[in-house]
Design an enzyme around this catalytic site. Structure first.
Site, PDB file in Angstrom:
ATOM      1  N   ARG A 297      11.121  -1.858  10.875  1.00 32.08           N
ATOM      2  CA  ARG A 297      10.042  -1.475  11.780  1.00 32.08           C
ATOM      3  C   ARG A 297       9.919  -2.518  12.882  1.00 32.08           C
ATOM      4  O   ARG A 297      10.032  -3.706  12.620  1.00 32.08           O
ATOM      5  CB  ARG A 297       8.717  -1.388  11.001  1.00 32.08           C
ATOM      6  CG  ARG A 297       8.492  -0.024  10.394  1.00 32.08           C
ATOM      7  CD  ARG A 297       7.354  -0.010   9.438  1.00 32.08           C
ATOM      8  NE  ARG A 297       6.137  -0.625   9.951  1.00 32.08           N
ATOM      9  CZ  ARG A 297       4.970  -0.620   9.304  1.00 32.08           C
ATOM     10  NH1 ARG A 297       4.875  -0.021   8.141  1.00 32.08           N
ATOM     11  NH2 ARG A 297       3.911  -1.205   9.814  1.00 32.08           N
TER      12      ARG A 297
ATOM     13  N   ARG B  13      -1.112  -9.329  13.297  1.00 30.51           N
ATOM     14  CA  ARG B  13      -1.679  -8.286  12.426  1.00 30.51           C
ATOM     15  C   ARG B  13      -2.599  -8.894  11.363  1.00 30.51           C
ATOM     16  O   ARG B  13      -3.613  -8.308  10.991  1.00 30.51           O
ATOM     17  CB  ARG B  13      -0.558  -7.480  11.764  1.00 30.51           C
ATOM     18  CG  ARG B  13       0.176  -6.592  12.772  1.00 30.51           C
ATOM     19  CD  ARG B  13       1.429  -6.003  12.170  1.00 30.51           C
ATOM     20  NE  ARG B  13       1.153  -4.916  11.267  1.00 30.51           N
ATOM     21  CZ  ARG B  13       1.991  -4.483  10.333  1.00 30.51           C
ATOM     22  NH1 ARG B  13       3.169  -5.056  10.184  1.00 30.51           N
ATOM     23  NH2 ARG B  13       1.668  -3.490   9.553  1.00 30.51           N
TER      24      ARG B  13
ATOM     25  N   ARG C  35      11.374  -6.465   4.997  1.00 31.59           N
ATOM     26  CA  ARG C  35      11.266  -5.023   4.715  1.00 31.59           C
ATOM     27  C   ARG C  35      12.281  -4.203   5.519  1.00 31.59           C
ATOM     28  O   ARG C  35      12.419  -4.385   6.724  1.00 31.59           O
ATOM     29  CB  ARG C  35       9.847  -4.557   5.018  1.00 31.59           C
ATOM     30  CG  ARG C  35       9.653  -3.060   4.837  1.00 31.59           C
ATOM     31  CD  ARG C  35       8.222  -2.684   4.643  1.00 31.59           C
ATOM     32  NE  ARG C  35       7.359  -3.016   5.759  1.00 31.59           N
ATOM     33  CZ  ARG C  35       6.040  -2.893   5.726  1.00 31.59           C
ATOM     34  NH1 ARG C  35       5.443  -2.446   4.632  1.00 31.59           N
ATOM     35  NH2 ARG C  35       5.309  -3.203   6.772  1.00 31.59           N
TER      36      ARG C  35
ATOM     37  N   ARG D 202      -9.615   1.007   8.711  1.00 28.18           N
ATOM     38  CA  ARG D 202      -9.284  -0.374   9.033  1.00 28.18           C
ATOM     39  C   ARG D 202     -10.400  -1.075   9.797  1.00 28.18           C
ATOM     40  O   ARG D 202     -10.272  -2.247  10.093  1.00 28.18           O
ATOM     41  CB  ARG D 202      -8.028  -0.403   9.885  1.00 28.18           C
ATOM     42  CG  ARG D 202      -6.740  -0.680   9.110  1.00 28.18           C
ATOM     43  CD  ARG D 202      -5.642  -0.665  10.131  1.00 28.18           C
ATOM     44  NE  ARG D 202      -4.427  -1.309   9.801  1.00 28.18           N
ATOM     45  CZ  ARG D 202      -3.343  -0.727   9.302  1.00 28.18           C
ATOM     46  NH1 ARG D 202      -3.396   0.529   8.944  1.00 28.18           N
ATOM     47  NH2 ARG D 202      -2.234  -1.406   9.150  1.00 28.18           N
TER      48      ARG D 202
ATOM     49  N   LYS E 104       0.835  -1.204   0.000  1.00 24.90           N
ATOM     50  CA  LYS E 104       0.000   0.000   0.000  1.00 24.90           C
ATOM     51  C   LYS E 104       0.876   1.262   0.000  1.00 24.90           C
ATOM     52  O   LYS E 104       0.616   2.193  -0.733  1.00 24.90           O
ATOM     53  CB  LYS E 104      -0.924   0.036   1.234  1.00 24.90           C
ATOM     54  CG  LYS E 104      -1.922  -1.098   1.298  1.00 24.90           C
ATOM     55  CD  LYS E 104      -2.915  -0.919   2.450  1.00 24.90           C
ATOM     56  CE  LYS E 104      -2.302  -1.033   3.825  1.00 24.90           C
ATOM     57  NZ  LYS E 104      -1.911  -2.376   4.228  1.00 24.90           N
TER      58      LYS E 104
HETATM   59  P1  AMP Z   1       0.649   0.493   9.018  1.00 24.64           P
HETATM   60  O1  AMP Z   1       1.868   1.325   8.909  1.00 24.64           O
HETATM   61  O2  AMP Z   1      -0.495   1.016   8.185  1.00 24.64           O
HETATM   62  O3  AMP Z   1       0.915  -0.965   8.753  1.00 24.64           O
HETATM   63  O4  AMP Z   1       0.156   0.594  10.552  1.00 24.64           O
HETATM   64  C1  AMP Z   1       0.970   0.184  11.630  1.00 24.64           C
HETATM   65  C2  AMP Z   1       0.130   0.048  12.894  1.00 24.64           C
HETATM   66  O5  AMP Z   1      -0.464   1.314  13.212  1.00 24.64           O
HETATM   67  C3  AMP Z   1      -1.052  -0.917  12.774  1.00 24.64           C
HETATM   68  O6  AMP Z   1      -0.675  -2.262  13.001  1.00 24.64           O
HETATM   69  C4  AMP Z   1      -1.962  -0.363  13.875  1.00 24.64           C
HETATM   70  O7  AMP Z   1      -1.501  -0.734  15.163  1.00 24.64           O
HETATM   71  C5  AMP Z   1      -1.771   1.139  13.734  1.00 24.64           C
HETATM   72  N1  AMP Z   1      -2.735   1.713  12.768  1.00 24.64           N
HETATM   73  C6  AMP Z   1      -2.457   2.240  11.539  1.00 24.64           C
HETATM   74  N2  AMP Z   1      -3.561   2.656  10.925  1.00 24.64           N
HETATM   75  C7  AMP Z   1      -4.586   2.398  11.774  1.00 24.64           C
HETATM   76  C8  AMP Z   1      -5.992   2.571  11.690  1.00 24.64           C
HETATM   77  N3  AMP Z   1      -6.585   3.076  10.607  1.00 24.64           N
HETATM   78  N4  AMP Z   1      -6.737   2.177  12.774  1.00 24.64           N
HETATM   79  C9  AMP Z   1      -6.173   1.665  13.881  1.00 24.64           C
HETATM   80  N5  AMP Z   1      -4.852   1.443  13.999  1.00 24.64           N
HETATM   81  C10 AMP Z   1      -4.045   1.811  12.963  1.00 24.64           C
END
Ligand code: AMP
Length: 242
Positions: A182, A193, A149, A107, A32
């Site tokens: 990360r 996740r 990654r 999400r 994404k």
């Molecule tokens: P990402 O970088 O999009 O993979 O997000 C990393 C982490 O941030 C996720 O595993 C969640 O813990 C939190 N997170 C990101 N976006 C959201 C969202 N829209 N709602 C809730 N938690 C989020």
């Protein structure tokens, strides 16, 4: 000096197109972020990544960041109300007036409903409804993508130790910085996740599919091919949802 339309006719055609709000959906690691960056440069609209906004808060040590850090490192979702307010705030900035690429949001079904309601308010330009594209990749591929990654902390360029390694292991090709991983890119957190994704985010996909504002893109191809599929999906969805 040559005029921009002579040198970049395609770029100009793409800037004239109004993309509006575009959601990129998909499990962790489907690409994404990479695809969002490409769409940003093609359309000249901002990427809104809730993951990046939350990590920014953690880095700055804000109250929100301190609260989010623990939840994120367990692979769980941060509260809807926190994330919704963060996005609402960001959408009020002027650079979103031609559209935005939402990456990692919504999400949950509650977030999706909040977003739909937000965009039904005419103060949010360009007054187009949300369209959603889900990038689909097999589980095994995702596991490799996540655990391999690495990210440059300076230029944000993304590498993968399996499929796109830097020339020197652990070092950014572009500026020589030490690459970072990360903290949530490990196998146990990936499993958690994926569980969260299947339980909470799959209903978001179903929601936009039912509304007829949804397309899938096969994410198990080259970055360019995935981008081509997404561009086609955006053009198709914007023809039918105005
Ligand atoms: P990402 O970088 O999009 O993979 O997000 C990393 C982490 O941030 C996720 O595993 C969640 O813990 C939190 N997170 C990101 N976006 C959201 C969202 N829209 N709602 C809730 N938690 C989020």
């Amino acid at each position: 000096m040559r005029h921009i339309s002579e040198s970049h006719p395609k770029a100009l055609a793409e800037t004239a197109f109004l993309p509006g709000p575009v959601l990129l959906l998909g499990a962790p690691g489907v690409g994404k972020g990479t695809q969002a960056q490409l769409l940003v440069s093609k359309f000249g609209i901002p990427q809104i990544s809730t993951g990046d906004l939350l990590r920014g808060n953690i880095a700055r040590g804000t109250k929100l960041g301190i609260r989010a850090k623990e939840i994120m490192s367990a692979g769980h979702l941060v509260d809807d109300s926190i994330v919704n307010q963060m996005v609402l705030h960001r959408l009020q900035e002027e650079d979103t007036h031609r559209g935005s690429i939402l990456d990692g949001y919504p999400r949950t079904l509650e977030q999706a409903k909040f977003l739909d309601q937000t965009f039904s308010n005419p103060i949010f330009l360009p007054r187009l409804p949300v369209i959603a594209i889900s990038i689909v990749v097999s589980y095994d591929r995702l596991l490799q993508r996540i655990t391999g990654r690495r990210i440059c902390p300076v230029c944000k360029h993304i590498y993968n130790t399996y499929s796109n390694p830097p020339r020197v292991a652990g070092v950014c090709d572009l500026n020589g910085s030490t690459l970072a991983q990360r903290t949530d890119d490990t196998e146990p957190i990936f499993i958690e996740r994926m569980k969260t994704f299947n339980e909470q985010t799959a209903p978001v996909v179903a929601h936009y599919r039912e509304m007829g504002r949804f397309e899938e893109a096969d994410g198990d191809q080259s970055v360019e091919a995935v981008n081509g599929a997404i561009m086609q999906a955006i053009a198709k969805l914007r023809r039918v949802s105005r």
